[in-house]
Design a protein around this motif. Structure first.
Motif, PDB file in Angstrom:
ATOM      1  N   ALA A 268     -11.967  64.783  83.036  1.00 25.73           N
ATOM      2  CA  ALA A 268     -12.203  66.395  83.082  1.00 25.73           C
ATOM      3  C   ALA A 268     -11.273  66.543  84.250  1.00 25.73           C
ATOM      4  CB  ALA A 268     -13.560  66.838  83.273  1.00 25.73           C
ATOM      5  N   VAL A 269     -11.271  68.030  84.283  1.00 31.34           N
ATOM      6  CA  VAL A 269     -10.550  68.381  85.491  1.00 31.34           C
ATOM      7  C   VAL A 269     -11.610  69.076  86.262  1.00 31.34           C
ATOM      8  CG1 VAL A 269      -9.021  70.011  86.806  1.00 31.34           C
ATOM      9  CG2 VAL A 269      -8.382  69.143  84.442  1.00 31.34           C
ATOM     10  N   TYR A 270     -11.699  68.445  87.675  1.00 31.89           N
ATOM     11  CA  TYR A 270     -12.898  68.988  88.642  1.00 31.89           C
ATOM     12  C   TYR A 270     -12.340  69.916  89.592  1.00 31.89           C
ATOM     13  CZ  TYR A 270     -15.644  65.177  86.450  1.00 31.89           C
ATOM     14  OH  TYR A 270     -16.330  64.727  85.599  1.00 31.89           O
ATOM     15  N   PHE A 271     -12.699  70.982  89.719  1.00 33.78           N
ATOM     16  CA  PHE A 271     -12.521  72.131  90.599  1.00 33.78           C
ATOM     17  C   PHE A 271     -13.468  72.183  91.692  1.00 33.78           C
ATOM     18  CE2 PHE A 271      -8.808  73.856  88.616  1.00 33.78           C
ATOM     19  CZ  PHE A 271      -8.617  73.662  87.235  1.00 33.78           C
ATOM     20  N   CYS A 272     -12.970  72.616  92.847  1.00 30.93           N
ATOM     21  CA  CYS A 272     -13.526  72.907  94.074  1.00 30.93           C
ATOM     22  C   CYS A 272     -13.321  74.213  94.343  1.00 30.93           C
ATOM     23  CB  CYS A 272     -13.328  71.942  95.199  1.00 30.93           C
ATOM     24  SG  CYS A 272     -14.443  72.413  96.652  1.00 30.93           S
ATOM     25  N   ALA A 273     -14.321  75.113  94.667  1.00 23.00           N
ATOM     26  CA  ALA A 273     -13.835  76.464  94.979  1.00 23.00           C
ATOM     27  C   ALA A 273     -14.723  76.748  96.268  1.00 23.00           C
ATOM     28  CB  ALA A 273     -14.137  77.136  93.849  1.00 23.00           C
ATOM     29  N   SER A 274     -14.211  77.863  96.885  1.00 22.56           N
ATOM     30  CA  SER A 274     -14.967  78.513  98.078  1.00 22.56           C
ATOM     31  C   SER A 274     -14.904  79.933  98.282  1.00 22.56           C
ATOM     32  CB  SER A 274     -14.622  77.865  99.461  1.00 22.56           C
ATOM     33  OG  SER A 274     -13.224  78.358  99.758  1.00 22.56           O
ATOM     34  N   ARG A 275     -16.268  80.619  98.872  1.00 19.41           N
ATOM     35  CA  ARG A 275     -16.180  81.991  99.025  1.00 19.41           C
ATOM     36  C   ARG A 275     -16.857  81.951 100.461  1.00 19.41           C
ATOM     37  NH1 ARG A 275     -20.179  85.917  97.673  1.00 19.41           N
ATOM     38  NH2 ARG A 275     -21.793  84.153  97.038  1.00 19.41           N
ATOM     39  N   GLN A 276     -16.413  83.452 100.850  1.00 18.84           N
ATOM     40  CA  GLN A 276     -17.019  83.873 102.132  1.00 18.84           C
ATOM     41  C   GLN A 276     -18.093  84.728 101.535  1.00 18.84           C
ATOM     42  OE1 GLN A 276     -14.748  86.239 104.902  1.00 18.84           O
ATOM     43  NE2 GLN A 276     -15.753  85.247 106.404  1.00 18.84           N
ATOM     44  N   GLY A 277     -19.557  84.470 102.121  1.00 14.07           N
ATOM     45  CA  GLY A 277     -20.658  85.265 101.547  1.00 14.07           C
ATOM     46  C   GLY A 277     -20.788  86.672 102.216  1.00 14.07           C
ATOM     47  N   SER A 278     -20.279  86.687 103.580  1.00 10.92           N
ATOM     48  CA  SER A 278     -20.796  87.726 104.194  1.00 10.92           C
ATOM     49  C   SER A 278     -19.850  88.966 103.961  1.00 10.92           C
ATOM     50  CB  SER A 278     -20.493  87.470 105.776  1.00 10.92           C
ATOM     51  OG  SER A 278     -19.134  87.070 106.052  1.00 10.92           O
ATOM     52  N   SER A 279     -18.577  88.784 103.418  1.00 11.76           N
ATOM     53  CA  SER A 279     -17.680  89.939 102.994  1.00 11.76           C
ATOM     54  C   SER A 279     -16.846  89.370 101.837  1.00 11.76           C
ATOM     55  CB  SER A 279     -17.106  90.163 104.282  1.00 11.76           C
ATOM     56  OG  SER A 279     -16.043  89.607 104.792  1.00 11.76           O
ATOM     57  N   GLY A 280     -16.485  90.303 101.020  1.00  8.64           N
ATOM     58  CA  GLY A 280     -15.623  89.981 100.108  1.00  8.64           C
ATOM     59  C   GLY A 280     -16.620  89.115  98.917  1.00  8.64           C
ATOM     60  N   ASN A 281     -15.780  89.291  97.762  1.00 10.60           N
ATOM     61  CA  ASN A 281     -16.621  88.701  96.700  1.00 10.60           C
ATOM     62  C   ASN A 281     -15.620  87.641  95.778  1.00 10.60           C
ATOM     63  OD1 ASN A 281     -19.002  90.339  96.159  1.00 10.60           O
ATOM     64  ND2 ASN A 281     -17.406  91.541  96.575  1.00 10.60           N
ATOM     65  N   THR A 282     -14.380  87.168  96.265  1.00  4.39           N
ATOM     66  CA  THR A 282     -13.501  86.441  95.285  1.00  4.39           C
ATOM     67  C   THR A 282     -13.962  85.197  95.709  1.00  4.39           C
ATOM     68  OG1 THR A 282     -11.953  88.269  95.489  1.00  4.39           O
ATOM     69  CG2 THR A 282     -11.152  85.821  94.911  1.00  4.39           C
ATOM     70  N   ILE A 283     -13.995  84.217  94.631  1.00  6.63           N
ATOM     71  CA  ILE A 283     -14.059  82.776  94.851  1.00  6.63           C
ATOM     72  C   ILE A 283     -12.672  82.315  94.710  1.00  6.63           C
ATOM     73  CG2 ILE A 283     -15.052  80.581  93.677  1.00  6.63           C
ATOM     74  CD1 ILE A 283     -17.520  82.415  93.070  1.00  6.63           C
ATOM     75  N   TYR A 284     -12.169  81.237  95.544  1.00  5.63           N
ATOM     76  CA  TYR A 284     -10.917  80.769  95.346  1.00  5.63           C
ATOM     77  C   TYR A 284     -11.244  79.378  95.244  1.00  5.63           C
ATOM     78  CZ  TYR A 284      -9.294  84.936  97.871  1.00  5.63           C
ATOM     79  OH  TYR A 284      -9.107  86.223  98.271  1.00  5.63           O
ATOM     80  N   PHE A 285     -10.384  78.983  94.216  1.00  3.71           N
ATOM     81  CA  PHE A 285     -10.240  77.528  93.545  1.00  3.71           C
ATOM     82  C   PHE A 285      -9.098  76.481  94.205  1.00  3.71           C
ATOM     83  CE2 PHE A 285     -13.231  77.713  90.025  1.00  3.71           C
ATOM     84  CZ  PHE A 285     -13.502  78.891  89.879  1.00  3.71           C
ATOM     85  N   GLY A 286      -9.319  75.247  94.370  1.00  4.45           N
ATOM     86  CA  GLY A 286      -8.520  74.538  94.545  1.00  4.45           C
ATOM     87  C   GLY A 286      -7.787  74.115  93.312  1.00  4.45           C
ATOM     88  N   GLU A 287      -6.555  73.187  93.298  1.00  2.00           N
ATOM     89  CA  GLU A 287      -5.650  72.980  92.310  1.00  2.00           C
ATOM     90  C   GLU A 287      -6.176  71.948  91.459  1.00  2.00           C
ATOM     91  OE1 GLU A 287      -1.312  73.652  94.026  1.00  2.00           O
ATOM     92  OE2 GLU A 287      -2.158  71.678  94.591  1.00  2.00           O
ATOM     93  N   GLY A 288      -7.529  71.634  91.667  1.00  5.17           N
ATOM     94  CA  GLY A 288      -8.255  70.597  90.720  1.00  5.17           C
ATOM     95  C   GLY A 288      -7.975  69.164  90.831  1.00  5.17           C
ATOM     96  N   SER A 289      -8.908  68.426  90.462  1.00  2.00           N
ATOM     97  CA  SER A 289      -8.734  66.787  90.571  1.00  2.00           C
ATOM     98  C   SER A 289      -8.713  66.419  89.135  1.00  2.00           C
ATOM     99  CB  SER A 289      -9.615  66.108  91.356  1.00  2.00           C
ATOM    100  OG  SER A 289      -9.454  66.433  92.625  1.00  2.00           O
ATOM    101  N   TRP A 290      -7.748  65.735  88.451  1.00  2.00           N
ATOM    102  CA  TRP A 290      -7.546  65.442  87.161  1.00  2.00           C
ATOM    103  C   TRP A 290      -8.254  64.067  87.143  1.00  2.00           C
ATOM    104  CZ3 TRP A 290      -4.812  68.739  83.262  1.00  2.00           C
ATOM    105  CH2 TRP A 290      -4.246  69.926  83.828  1.00  2.00           C
ATOM    106  N   LEU A 291      -9.280  64.001  86.544  1.00  2.00           N
ATOM    107  CA  LEU A 291      -9.859  62.651  86.325  1.00  2.00           C
ATOM    108  C   LEU A 291      -9.689  62.133  84.775  1.00  2.00           C
ATOM    109  CD1 LEU A 291     -11.425  60.238  87.411  1.00  2.00           C
ATOM    110  CD2 LEU A 291     -13.577  61.555  86.844  1.00  2.00           C
ATOM    111  N   THR A 292      -9.340  60.747  84.816  1.00  2.00           N
ATOM    112  CA  THR A 292      -9.236  60.145  83.367  1.00  2.00           C
ATOM    113  C   THR A 292      -9.997  58.732  83.690  1.00  2.00           C
ATOM    114  OG1 THR A 292      -6.923  61.070  82.851  1.00  2.00           O
ATOM    115  CG2 THR A 292      -7.916  59.167  81.742  1.00  2.00           C
ATOM    116  N   VAL A 293     -10.974  58.618  82.809  1.00  2.00           N
ATOM    117  CA  VAL A 293     -11.687  57.160  82.993  1.00  2.00           C
ATOM    118  C   VAL A 293     -11.338  56.710  81.598  1.00  2.00           C
ATOM    119  CG1 VAL A 293     -14.070  56.290  83.176  1.00  2.00           C
ATOM    120  CG2 VAL A 293     -13.597  58.426  84.352  1.00  2.00           C
ATOM    121  N   VAL A 294     -10.870  55.275  81.760  1.00  2.00           N
ATOM    122  CA  VAL A 294     -10.581  54.717  80.471  1.00  2.00           C
ATOM    123  C   VAL A 294     -11.354  53.751  80.421  1.00  2.00           C
ATOM    124  CG1 VAL A 294      -7.995  55.363  80.691  1.00  2.00           C
ATOM    125  CG2 VAL A 294      -8.960  53.397  81.740  1.00  2.00           C
TER     126      VAL A 294
END
Lengths: 114, 115
Positions: free
Chosen positions: A88-114
């Motif tokens: 799958a693609v695994y995304f990490c994201a972060s947000r500042q809780g005290s102000s603002g609401n936007t969650i910003y994502f990283g570019e993702g880690s593309w994992l393939t298990v064979v």
């Protein structure tokens, strides 16, 4: 400003191996999220942290998955042992809780298990 | 439980025309936020626009606007003057306090802009 940084961007591994995905959230953000994206299930929240403390891990598929956040600038998502269905693609994201609401994502880690 | 539905799996739009992407949601929480993200073929998730449930006016960000109809529980994204670079997957998402601040995503709509 640097965004959410994830590593590795791409990983191919054999079934049974341990996989560690890494994330550096945006500085000053106190919420960190791990999402997984697959064709079948779309975007799913796996776990999220607030001030380095895991708040909700109900989305973690099973005991093979674990996540840690040892400090405010680093988190890991570990899969041990990995299985092909973890591909799958695994995304990490972060947000500042005290102000603002936007969650910003990283570019993702593309994992393939064979 | 909160739920987001995007009924359009894919759509074509002619360059320079406007396109509306549908999004309906379901929540019992009076306080919530609605988001739209763009995911180009390169895979990253790009935040586009945000609408709070108590916001009186529809959100706008450049060529993006959100048609928020609270009574209908819909939050459609309008992209004006489409550009070739707008070709991507678009996800609607919702966050509510009652749901523990988790962001729940819809299934996405793939947009292809034709020259």
């Amino acid at each position: 400003d640097a965004g959410v940084i994830q590593s590795p961007r791409h990983e191919v591994t054999e079934m049974g191996q341990e996989v560690t995905l890494r994330c550096k959230p945006i500085s000053g953000h106190d919420y960190l999220f791990w999402y997984r994206q697959t064709m079948m299930r779309g975007l799913e929240l796996l776990i999220y942290f607030n001030n380095n403390v895991p708040i909700d891990d109900s989305g973690m598929p099973e005991d093979r998955f674990s996540a840690k956040m040892p400090n405010a600038s680093f988190s890991t998502l570990k899969i041990q042992p990995s299985e092909p269905r973890d591909s799958a693609v695994y995304f990490c994201a972060s947000r500042q809780g005290s102000s603002g609401n936007t969650i910003y994502f990283g570019e993702g880690s593309w994992l393939t298990v064979v | 439980a909160q739920k987001i539905t995007q009924t359009q799996p894919g759509m074509f739009v002619q360059e320079k025309e406007a396109v509306t992407l549908d999004c309906t949601y379901d929540t019992s929480d009076p306080s919530y936020g609605l988001f739209w993200y763009k995911q180009p073929s390169s895979g990253e998730m790009i935040f586009l626009i945000y609408q709070g449930s108590y916001d009186q006016q529809n959100a706008t960000e450049g060529r993006y606007s959100l048609n928020f109809q609270k009574a209908r529980k819909s939050a459609n994204l309008v992209i004006s003057a489409s550009q070739l670079g707008d070709s991507a997957m678009y996800f609607c998402a919702m966050r509510s306090t009652a749901a523990g601040n988790k962001l729940t995503f819809g299934g996405g709509t793939r947009v292809l802009v034709k020259p």
